[in-house]
Scaffold this motif. Sequence first.
Motif, PDB file in Angstrom:
ATOM      1  N   PRO A 150       3.975   9.680  10.559  1.00  0.00           N
ATOM      2  CA  PRO A 150       5.049   9.716   9.564  1.00  0.00           C
ATOM      3  C   PRO A 150       4.818  10.798   8.517  1.00  0.00           C
ATOM      4  O   PRO A 150       3.675  11.202   8.279  1.00  0.00           O
ATOM      5  N   ALA A 151       5.917  11.240   7.909  1.00  0.00           N
ATOM      6  CA  ALA A 151       5.833  12.256   6.860  1.00  0.00           C
ATOM      7  C   ALA A 151       5.387  11.594   5.569  1.00  0.00           C
ATOM      8  O   ALA A 151       6.154  10.857   4.930  1.00  0.00           O
ATOM      9  N   VAL A 152       4.120  11.803   5.180  1.00  0.00           N
ATOM     10  CA  VAL A 152       3.565  11.169   3.997  1.00  0.00           C
ATOM     11  C   VAL A 152       2.767  12.174   3.185  1.00  0.00           C
ATOM     12  O   VAL A 152       2.279  13.180   3.712  1.00  0.00           O
ATOM     13  N   GLN A 153       2.642  11.901   1.886  1.00  0.00           N
ATOM     14  CA  GLN A 153       1.827  12.696   0.999  1.00  0.00           C
ATOM     15  C   GLN A 153       0.408  12.105   0.944  1.00  0.00           C
ATOM     16  O   GLN A 153       0.184  10.959   1.354  1.00  0.00           O
ATOM     17  N   PRO A 154      -0.577  12.880   0.460  1.00  0.00           N
ATOM     18  CA  PRO A 154      -1.922  12.314   0.300  1.00  0.00           C
ATOM     19  C   PRO A 154      -1.883  11.035  -0.533  1.00  0.00           C
ATOM     20  O   PRO A 154      -1.081  10.921  -1.471  1.00  0.00           O
ATOM     21  N   SER A 155      -2.736  10.081  -0.205  1.00  0.00           N
ATOM     22  CA  SER A 155      -2.713   8.799  -0.901  1.00  0.00           C
ATOM     23  C   SER A 155      -4.097   8.162  -0.881  1.00  0.00           C
ATOM     24  O   SER A 155      -5.004   8.630  -0.193  1.00  0.00           O
ATOM     25  N   ILE A 156      -4.238   7.099  -1.645  1.00  0.00           N
ATOM     26  CA  ILE A 156      -5.448   6.272  -1.649  1.00  0.00           C
ATOM     27  C   ILE A 156      -5.094   4.911  -1.062  1.00  0.00           C
ATOM     28  O   ILE A 156      -4.058   4.332  -1.403  1.00  0.00           O
ATOM     29  N   ALA A 157      -5.948   4.392  -0.180  1.00  0.00           N
ATOM     30  CA  ALA A 157      -5.757   3.055   0.366  1.00  0.00           C
ATOM     31  C   ALA A 157      -6.955   2.190   0.010  1.00  0.00           C
ATOM     32  O   ALA A 157      -8.087   2.675  -0.059  1.00  0.00           O
ATOM     33  N   ARG A 158      -6.689   0.932  -0.220  1.00  0.00           N
ATOM     34  CA  ARG A 158      -7.742  -0.048  -0.518  1.00  0.00           C
ATOM     35  C   ARG A 158      -7.606  -1.206   0.469  1.00  0.00           C
ATOM     36  O   ARG A 158      -6.552  -1.836   0.560  1.00  0.00           O
ATOM     37  N   LEU A 159      -8.663  -1.457   1.203  1.00  0.00           N
ATOM     38  CA  LEU A 159      -8.718  -2.575   2.139  1.00  0.00           C
ATOM     39  C   LEU A 159      -9.735  -3.564   1.601  1.00  0.00           C
ATOM     40  O   LEU A 159     -10.899  -3.199   1.419  1.00  0.00           O
ATOM     41  N   GLY A 160      -9.317  -4.799   1.337  1.00  0.00           N
ATOM     42  CA  GLY A 160     -10.219  -5.754   0.721  1.00  0.00           C
ATOM     43  C   GLY A 160     -10.170  -7.120   1.370  1.00  0.00           C
ATOM     44  O   GLY A 160      -9.138  -7.530   1.920  1.00  0.00           O
ATOM     45  N   SER A 161     -11.302  -7.834   1.298  1.00  0.00           N
ATOM     46  CA  SER A 161     -11.394  -9.200   1.806  1.00  0.00           C
ATOM     47  C   SER A 161     -11.958 -10.103   0.714  1.00  0.00           C
ATOM     48  O   SER A 161     -12.945  -9.753   0.063  1.00  0.00           O
ATOM     49  N   ILE A 162     -11.318 -11.275   0.527  1.00  0.00           N
ATOM     50  CA  ILE A 162     -11.687 -12.216  -0.517  1.00  0.00           C
ATOM     51  C   ILE A 162     -11.998 -13.557   0.144  1.00  0.00           C
ATOM     52  O   ILE A 162     -11.244 -14.007   1.019  1.00  0.00           O
ATOM     53  N   PRO A 163     -13.101 -14.228  -0.246  1.00  0.00           N
ATOM     54  CA  PRO A 163     -13.511 -15.459   0.429  1.00  0.00           C
ATOM     55  C   PRO A 163     -12.501 -16.603   0.393  1.00  0.00           C
ATOM     56  O   PRO A 163     -12.604 -17.534   1.185  1.00  0.00           O
TER      57      PRO A 163
END
Length: 339
Positions: A150-163
């Motif tokens: 897809p046509a996207v601009q630079p970005s930050i991603a956060r992948l998190g897991s919580i108990p």
Amino acid sequence: MASQQNNPLANLNLSGLEKLEAKPVNKGLKSKFKAEAVTTAPVDLGVLETLVGTWVGPGFNLIEVPNMNQAKPGPPPADKFKIILNSTAETFTFNSIGGDIINRGNAQSDIAFQGLHYLQQVDDVNLPSGQNGIHLETGLFLNLPSGTDPAVQPSIARLGSIPHGDSILAQGTFFTVNGPPQFEVADPTPFFIVNGKRVNDTSETYLSQLVNAVPPPGIPKEVIMNPNILLENAIKGQNITKTVVIFLDANPIDGVATPGATAPVGGITNIPFVNVNANANSLSAIFWIETVENADGTSFLQLQYTQTVILDFPVFAPDGSVVEIKWPHISVATLRLQE
């Protein structure tokens, strides 16, 4: 760079992905069938580079939780939810993955990027040691490149897991400004979404618990109705010369989402218990990485954030019907990088 001693993430490593697999060679054939590797442009951590290390500092946590409204026999309780307020101490550790991450292309060519492991630990300062942990989260921050399909601009991603049984994927933009951050109001009032817009429920049933809540020692009363005030207070008198701003959203909704965020972005997946009892379905967060200059010309790094998670737990209305209301769970903190 902060010391890596006693860093719980120091021994984690997902590197090696930069060594792209080669197609196997049949030694009985001629050199026509040579090993092949995909070449990619150099990549780096970008704005995430300054996060590497361990950050510590104080914060505040506000959560509205259900009050067994549907489980109790007889009429529903007058207090349909409860307020929990915590004065917090936080440790946020970031460590480089150590290698390039390759995502294979099909509609477009391969992409490569780098990222950080993170471990977030939050304690209530007013509870006994060993009984004071209120949040634990581990995951990744990724510095994602632009794309064509897809046509996207630079970005930050956060992948998190919580108990508790939640996994998040939040994503957003980033930019740098000269000077300090600007804080909007973080509103804890329960609300509905009407025609795509936030409409607060300002009935006495809900507002009274917020307005009459007693803050933890050291937390000003006004912080309850806008936790971002604590962030403003923390930087009064500081000379902040530069701020890196990172927006992160998962299932953004009106009145909570960071500026410009629109669905669909990211998502949250929960265990069935969470889905039924207090469904976490939206997250919006802003991180500010600040360069603070001292009077003697030296400087230090400071990390502030505000985060709102929306919980949906239904309550019985006076007429006996079940009403779905969105309940903000807000966390803020001001942390300093440890040398």
